[in-house]
Write a protein that holds these residues in place. Structure first.
Motif, PDB file in Angstrom:
ATOM      1  N   GLY A 261      34.390  58.414 -50.985  1.00  0.00           N
ATOM      2  CA  GLY A 261      32.980  58.155 -50.647  1.00  0.00           C
ATOM      3  C   GLY A 261      32.821  58.022 -49.211  1.00  0.00           C
ATOM      4  O   GLY A 261      31.980  58.462 -48.487  1.00  0.00           O
ATOM      5  N   THR A 262      33.602  57.423 -48.457  1.00  0.00           N
ATOM      6  CA  THR A 262      33.610  56.894 -46.923  1.00  0.00           C
ATOM      7  C   THR A 262      33.660  58.352 -46.130  1.00  0.00           C
ATOM      8  O   THR A 262      33.449  58.373 -45.267  1.00  0.00           O
ATOM      9  CB  THR A 262      34.730  56.178 -46.535  1.00  0.00           C
ATOM     10  N   ASN A 263      34.764  59.177 -46.728  1.00  0.00           N
ATOM     11  CA  ASN A 263      35.199  60.401 -45.761  1.00  0.00           C
ATOM     12  C   ASN A 263      34.086  61.471 -46.060  1.00  0.00           C
ATOM     13  O   ASN A 263      33.422  61.890 -45.217  1.00  0.00           O
ATOM     14  CB  ASN A 263      36.359  61.169 -46.414  1.00  0.00           C
ATOM     15  N   ILE A 264      33.251  61.330 -47.303  1.00  0.00           N
ATOM     16  CA  ILE A 264      32.070  62.073 -47.349  1.00  0.00           C
ATOM     17  C   ILE A 264      30.916  61.744 -46.505  1.00  0.00           C
ATOM     18  O   ILE A 264      30.386  62.517 -45.815  1.00  0.00           O
ATOM     19  CB  ILE A 264      31.565  62.377 -48.875  1.00  0.00           C
ATOM     20  N   LEU A 265      30.635  60.416 -46.624  1.00  0.00           N
ATOM     21  CA  LEU A 265      29.501  59.963 -45.712  1.00  0.00           C
ATOM     22  C   LEU A 265      30.097  60.090 -44.203  1.00  0.00           C
ATOM     23  O   LEU A 265      29.154  60.215 -43.478  1.00  0.00           O
ATOM     24  CB  LEU A 265      29.465  58.251 -46.024  1.00  0.00           C
ATOM     25  N   ASN A 266      31.215  59.963 -43.799  1.00  0.00           N
ATOM     26  CA  ASN A 266      31.545  59.946 -42.498  1.00  0.00           C
ATOM     27  C   ASN A 266      31.226  61.616 -42.044  1.00  0.00           C
ATOM     28  O   ASN A 266      30.987  61.673 -40.620  1.00  0.00           O
ATOM     29  CB  ASN A 266      33.289  59.833 -42.445  1.00  0.00           C
TER      30      ASN A 266
ATOM     31  N   PHE B 299      28.576  63.140 -42.663  1.00  0.00           N
ATOM     32  CA  PHE B 299      27.203  63.304 -42.153  1.00  0.00           C
ATOM     33  C   PHE B 299      26.951  62.790 -40.741  1.00  0.00           C
ATOM     34  O   PHE B 299      26.057  62.962 -40.286  1.00  0.00           O
ATOM     35  CB  PHE B 299      26.172  62.590 -43.080  1.00  0.00           C
TER      36      PHE B 299
END
Length: 62
Positions: free
Chosen positions: A35-40, A42
């Motif tokens: 989740g953090t890598n995907i959000l990062n 953006f």
């Protein structure tokens, strides 16, 4: 690259479990890191993962 980072994170989790005699949760680790890598992505950030060497230094300092 994300899969390599995830694999390293899960291997680090297993190593910490063996050293500290505790039980971690691989599913939570997978969800949080993914989740953090995907959000990062953006925010034009750089993906990350836990590193075994830094984790061992932190464990020995505690």
């Amino acid at each position: 690259m994300a899969l390599v980072g995830l694999r390293e994170g899960l291997l680090t989790l297993i190593l910490v479990e063996e050293i500290t005699f505790t039980q971690g949760n691989g599913n939570s680790e997978w969800i949080a890191q993914s989740g953090t890598n995907i959000l990062n992505g953006f925010f034009f950030g750089m993906g990350g993962c836990p590193m075994i060497a830094q984790t061992l230094v932190n464990l020995s300092a505690a």
